[in-house]
Design a protein around this motif. Sequence first.
Motif, PDB file in Angstrom:
ATOM      1  N   LYS A  19       0.666   3.317  -3.785  1.00 50.75           N
ATOM      2  CA  LYS A  19      -0.269   3.694  -3.342  1.00 50.75           C
ATOM      3  C   LYS A  19      -1.199   4.489  -4.568  1.00 50.75           C
ATOM      4  O   LYS A  19      -2.452   4.779  -4.451  1.00 50.75           O
ATOM      5  CB  LYS A  19      -0.163   5.004  -2.233  1.00 50.75           C
ATOM      6  CG  LYS A  19      -1.114   5.749  -1.763  1.00 50.75           C
ATOM      7  CD  LYS A  19      -0.777   6.604  -0.548  1.00 50.75           C
ATOM      8  CE  LYS A  19      -2.153   7.373  -0.011  1.00 50.75           C
ATOM      9  NZ  LYS A  19      -1.721   8.168   1.268  1.00 50.75           N
ATOM     10  N   HIS A  20      -0.549   4.696  -5.841  1.00 52.95           N
ATOM     11  CA  HIS A  20      -0.852   5.348  -6.790  1.00 52.95           C
ATOM     12  C   HIS A  20      -0.447   4.563  -8.015  1.00 52.95           C
ATOM     13  O   HIS A  20       0.222   4.913  -8.914  1.00 52.95           O
ATOM     14  CB  HIS A  20      -0.646   6.874  -7.031  1.00 52.95           C
ATOM     15  CG  HIS A  20      -1.017   7.880  -5.942  1.00 52.95           C
ATOM     16  ND1 HIS A  20      -2.472   8.376  -5.885  1.00 52.95           N
ATOM     17  CD2 HIS A  20      -0.288   8.392  -4.711  1.00 52.95           C
ATOM     18  CE1 HIS A  20      -2.429   9.007  -4.851  1.00 52.95           C
ATOM     19  NE2 HIS A  20      -1.480   9.066  -4.142  1.00 52.95           N
TER      20      HIS A  20
ATOM     21  N   LYS B 139      -8.579   7.570  -5.504  1.00 49.99           N
ATOM     22  CA  LYS B 139      -9.999   7.272  -5.490  1.00 49.99           C
ATOM     23  C   LYS B 139     -10.420   6.049  -6.382  1.00 49.99           C
ATOM     24  O   LYS B 139      -9.613   5.627  -7.262  1.00 49.99           O
ATOM     25  CB  LYS B 139     -10.810   8.465  -6.246  1.00 49.99           C
ATOM     26  CG  LYS B 139     -10.363   9.719  -5.456  1.00 49.99           C
ATOM     27  CD  LYS B 139     -10.933  10.835  -6.134  1.00 49.99           C
ATOM     28  CE  LYS B 139     -10.779  12.281  -5.539  1.00 49.99           C
ATOM     29  NZ  LYS B 139     -10.832  12.418  -4.114  1.00 49.99           N
TER      30      LYS B 139
ATOM     31  N   ARG C 277       0.823  -1.276  -0.046  1.00 46.39           N
ATOM     32  CA  ARG C 277       0.066   0.040   0.009  1.00 46.39           C
ATOM     33  C   ARG C 277       0.716   1.272   0.108  1.00 46.39           C
ATOM     34  O   ARG C 277       0.628   2.311  -0.562  1.00 46.39           O
ATOM     35  CB  ARG C 277      -1.068  -0.139   0.875  1.00 46.39           C
ATOM     36  CG  ARG C 277      -2.148  -1.094   0.925  1.00 46.39           C
ATOM     37  CD  ARG C 277      -3.133  -0.757   2.137  1.00 46.39           C
ATOM     38  NE  ARG C 277      -2.589  -0.617   3.445  1.00 46.39           N
ATOM     39  CZ  ARG C 277      -2.764  -1.492   4.391  1.00 46.39           C
ATOM     40  NH1 ARG C 277      -3.508  -2.414   4.389  1.00 46.39           N
ATOM     41  NH2 ARG C 277      -2.227  -1.269   5.677  1.00 46.39           N
ATOM     42  N   ARG C 278       1.961   1.142   0.794  1.00 48.02           N
ATOM     43  CA  ARG C 278       2.612   2.351   0.788  1.00 48.02           C
ATOM     44  C   ARG C 278       3.545   2.839  -0.476  1.00 48.02           C
ATOM     45  O   ARG C 278       3.762   3.906  -0.868  1.00 48.02           O
ATOM     46  CB  ARG C 278       3.760   2.136   1.997  1.00 48.02           C
ATOM     47  CG  ARG C 278       4.720   3.544   2.261  1.00 48.02           C
ATOM     48  CD  ARG C 278       5.396   3.305   3.446  1.00 48.02           C
ATOM     49  NE  ARG C 278       6.541   2.212   3.186  1.00 48.02           N
ATOM     50  CZ  ARG C 278       6.705   1.070   4.152  1.00 48.02           C
ATOM     51  NH1 ARG C 278       6.163   1.154   5.263  1.00 48.02           N
ATOM     52  NH2 ARG C 278       7.463   0.078   3.938  1.00 48.02           N
TER      53      ARG C 278
ATOM     54  N   ARG D 142       4.350  11.507  -2.147  1.00 48.43           N
ATOM     55  CA  ARG D 142       2.994  10.963  -1.614  1.00 48.43           C
ATOM     56  C   ARG D 142       2.572  12.049  -0.402  1.00 48.43           C
ATOM     57  O   ARG D 142       1.487  12.056  -0.295  1.00 48.43           O
ATOM     58  CB  ARG D 142       3.672   9.546  -0.543  1.00 48.43           C
ATOM     59  CG  ARG D 142       4.454   9.847   0.327  1.00 48.43           C
ATOM     60  CD  ARG D 142       4.962   8.891   1.282  1.00 48.43           C
ATOM     61  NE  ARG D 142       5.956   8.891   2.305  1.00 48.43           N
ATOM     62  CZ  ARG D 142       7.254   9.367   1.945  1.00 48.43           C
ATOM     63  NH1 ARG D 142       7.692   9.289   0.842  1.00 48.43           N
ATOM     64  NH2 ARG D 142       7.895   9.590   3.005  1.00 48.43           N
ATOM     65  N   ASP D 143       3.422  13.000   0.132  1.00 49.56           N
ATOM     66  CA  ASP D 143       2.449  13.791   0.840  1.00 49.56           C
ATOM     67  C   ASP D 143       1.788  14.901   0.322  1.00 49.56           C
ATOM     68  O   ASP D 143       1.059  15.613   0.938  1.00 49.56           O
ATOM     69  CB  ASP D 143       3.469  14.578   1.714  1.00 49.56           C
ATOM     70  CG  ASP D 143       4.221  13.527   2.632  1.00 49.56           C
ATOM     71  OD1 ASP D 143       3.593  12.230   3.060  1.00 49.56           O
ATOM     72  OD2 ASP D 143       5.420  13.634   3.163  1.00 49.56           O
TER      73      ASP D 143
ATOM     74  N   ALA E 116      -5.270  11.233  -1.483  1.00 48.82           N
ATOM     75  CA  ALA E 116      -5.252   9.678  -1.654  1.00 48.82           C
ATOM     76  C   ALA E 116      -6.122   9.296  -2.943  1.00 48.82           C
ATOM     77  O   ALA E 116      -7.040   9.926  -3.526  1.00 48.82           O
ATOM     78  CB  ALA E 116      -6.367   9.274  -0.172  1.00 48.82           C
TER      79      ALA E 116
END
Length: 179
Positions: free
Chosen positions: A11-12, A57, A7-8, A50-51, A55
């Motif tokens: 994430k995209h 969708k 996931r980390r 990432r920051d 998130a």
Amino acid sequence: MSPPHTRRWLKHPWLSLLLGAAWLLLQHSVSVFHLISAALIGLIVPWLLRDFLPAPKTLRLQPALRLAGVVLWDIVVSNITVARLVLGPMARMQPAWVPVPLALTDPTAIALLATIITTTPGTVSCTVDEERHEILVHALNCTDPAQMAAEIKARYESPLLAIFEDGAGHADALQGETS
């Protein structure tokens, strides 16, 4: 459920694939070195950003593909229409400002709606009024602003609602606004 490290780092995943594919296209090569470089870029860049990235969708694929087809068709038809307007007598054009009330609440979906409107020749989205919850569109040729707003809502906003938000509940709200 995927492990935390997956996931980390992914994430995209679509952004990772897009960056990797763009790298390969820029290199004009699929050599082992460039494949490894593309994979590293696809993993590292989204992780570094990432920051700053929202998130991811969950998108509904079927309405997204349908919307893409509608937008591509509208771009072709609008190009022909605008060419006829520009090459014809200028007295035929009736520019107008068209306020389009929004049922969309997702900022990404609203930005995509503004992009679709601006990409379609003959219309430009000028501003999103958050207080009135509407988008202001300038049309090169518009005889009926209310009809144009209804078409934008039906052709673009309704599918975006189905893609980004709870399509069933928002579709009812959209029907109530356009009636």
